[in-house]
Scaffold this active site. Structure first.
Site, PDB file in Angstrom:
ATOM      1  N   ASN A   1      -6.614   0.252  -6.696  1.00 22.37           N
ATOM      2  CA  ASN A   1      -6.534   0.184  -5.091  1.00 22.37           C
ATOM      3  C   ASN A   1      -7.433   0.984  -4.181  1.00 22.37           C
ATOM      4  OD1 ASN A   1      -5.632  -0.539  -2.654  1.00 22.37           O
ATOM      5  ND2 ASN A   1      -3.657   0.674  -2.942  1.00 22.37           N
TER       6      ASN A   1
ATOM      7  N   LYS B   1      -8.186   0.823  -1.322  1.00 20.07           N
ATOM      8  CA  LYS B   1      -7.759   1.239   0.157  1.00 20.07           C
ATOM      9  C   LYS B   1      -9.114   0.823   1.056  1.00 20.07           C
ATOM     10  CE  LYS B   1      -4.118   4.524  -1.665  1.00 20.07           C
ATOM     11  NZ  LYS B   1      -3.281   5.170  -1.507  1.00 20.07           N
TER      12      LYS B   1
ATOM     13  N   HIS C   1       2.632  -2.786  -0.090  1.00 22.80           N
ATOM     14  CA  HIS C   1       2.119  -1.197  -0.459  1.00 22.80           C
ATOM     15  C   HIS C   1       2.967  -0.391   0.679  1.00 22.80           C
ATOM     16  CE1 HIS C   1      -0.112   2.331  -0.774  1.00 22.80           C
ATOM     17  NE2 HIS C   1      -0.322   1.734  -1.926  1.00 22.80           N
TER      18      HIS C   1
ATOM     19  N   GLU D   1       1.816   1.909   2.260  1.00 29.02           N
ATOM     20  CA  GLU D   1       1.213   2.104   3.662  1.00 29.02           C
ATOM     21  C   GLU D   1       1.143   1.007   4.375  1.00 29.02           C
ATOM     22  OE1 GLU D   1      -2.555   3.144   1.466  1.00 29.02           O
ATOM     23  OE2 GLU D   1      -1.589   5.157   0.943  1.00 29.02           O
TER      24      GLU D   1
ATOM     25  N   GLU E   1       6.186   2.678  -7.079  1.00 26.71           N
ATOM     26  CA  GLU E   1       5.391   3.538  -6.534  1.00 26.71           C
ATOM     27  C   GLU E   1       6.149   4.435  -5.372  1.00 26.71           C
ATOM     28  OE1 GLU E   1       0.975   2.505  -6.352  1.00 26.71           O
ATOM     29  OE2 GLU E   1       1.718   1.814  -4.427  1.00 26.71           O
TER      30      GLU E   1
ATOM     31  N   GLY F   1      -0.846   9.421  -3.007  1.00 30.80           N
ATOM     32  CA  GLY F   1      -2.119  10.267  -2.577  1.00 30.80           C
ATOM     33  C   GLY F   1      -1.619  11.802  -2.163  1.00 30.80           C
TER      34      GLY F   1
ATOM     35  N   SER G   1      -0.396   9.192  -7.556  1.00 29.56           N
ATOM     36  CA  SER G   1      -1.168  10.268  -8.143  1.00 29.56           C
ATOM     37  C   SER G   1      -1.281  10.282  -9.681  1.00 29.56           C
ATOM     38  CB  SER G   1      -0.658  11.464  -7.797  1.00 29.56           C
ATOM     39  OG  SER G   1      -0.625  11.576  -6.321  1.00 29.56           O
TER      40      SER G   1
END
Ligand code: PEP
Length: 254
Positions: free
Chosen positions: A9, A11, A98, A100, A170, A176, A216
């Site tokens: 991904n 991003k 996701h 985010e 996730e 991240g 991560s």
């Protein structure tokens, strides 16, 4: 039989040129590594999709995906991209749910259910993400949160349509941040998701659904994570931006 998958991904990173050059490196490095039951997917910004599809070429085991789509088929939605438009580039996948998107763009389970329908009607494969925040883990709510995300976001599908879905667990606190779920924590949730899939659909669907870990993941921790019984690969953010790291992770796939 379910597939073992590593999906990158990117991003909102990489210029058009940087994306093409990273992708060419990855394809060159992985082309002899990918075996029959394995799938590699790169989810890029929209600007790269069509060129990556062309670079990947026909029959290549590296597939291309987007990171979001709009829930409507077409219309006056300035700045948005539809699932059909994604498919028209030759891309085959889309990430939905996701964390985010959930956090920064207020994407609710209800909205995600509409995006899921739009993606499937267009003919895309979906990588659907679920995961709990740090507070939800610390207050022991994580299983409930994940179950609700699945129930409200994607469990309206029939088992036939669900065969176009890959799930990604996730934990938000691991994305991240450099913090990774321990293999035991990740395995516990993956096994739990498989259990709910069996209840919702049947054991065959549960056994056939690939469930990826994301948060991560890197070349150092990928082997122990992917070595867990119910972890079928990874959704990789930061480490997918470095060809060597990404390919090291791909090599861990069984
Ligand atoms: C992600 O964005 O899906 C992700 C897992 O990111 P990272 O690997 O950087 O934690």
């Amino acid at each position: 039989m379910r597939k073992n998958i590593v999906a990158g991904n990117w991003k909102m990173n990489l210029s058009y040129q940087e994306g093409l050059s990273l992708f060419s490196e990855v394809v060159n490095m992985v082309k002899d590594e990918i075996r029959g039951n394995q799938q590699i997917v790169i989810c890029s910004p929209f600007i790269h999709l069509q060129s990556l599809v062309q670079l990947a070429g026909k029959g290549n085991k590296v597939s291309i995906g987007a990171q979001n789509c709009h829930q409507e088929e077409k219309g006056a939605f300035t700045g948005e991209i539809s699932a059909n438009q994604i498919l028209s580039t030759g891309a085959k996948y889309v990430i939905l749910g996701h964390s985010e998107r959930r956090a920064y763009f207020a994407e609710s389970n209800e909205l995600l259910a509409k995006k899921v329908d739009a993606a499937l009607s267009a003919g895309l494969q979906i990588i659907f993400c679920v995961g709990e925040t740090r507070e939800e883990r610390e207050s022991n709510q994580y299983k409930k949160v994940i179950k609700t995300q699945l129930e409200e976001g994607i469990f309206h599908l029939s088992s036939t349509n669900f065969s176009h879905v890959i799930l990604a667990y996730e934990p938000v606190w691991a994305i991240g941040t450099g913090l990774t779920a321990s293999p035991e924590q990740a395995q516990e949730v993956h096994a739990y998701i498989r259990e709910i899939l069996a209840e919702q659909f049947n054991q065959q669907v549960a056994d056939d659904t690939s469930i990826l870990y994301g948060g991560s993941c890197n070349p150092q921790n990928a082997a122990t994570l992917f070595g867990q019984k119910d972890i079928d690969g990874g959704l990789i953010g930061g480490a997918s931006l470095k060809s060597r790291d990404f390919v090291e992770i791909v090599k861990v796939l069984e």
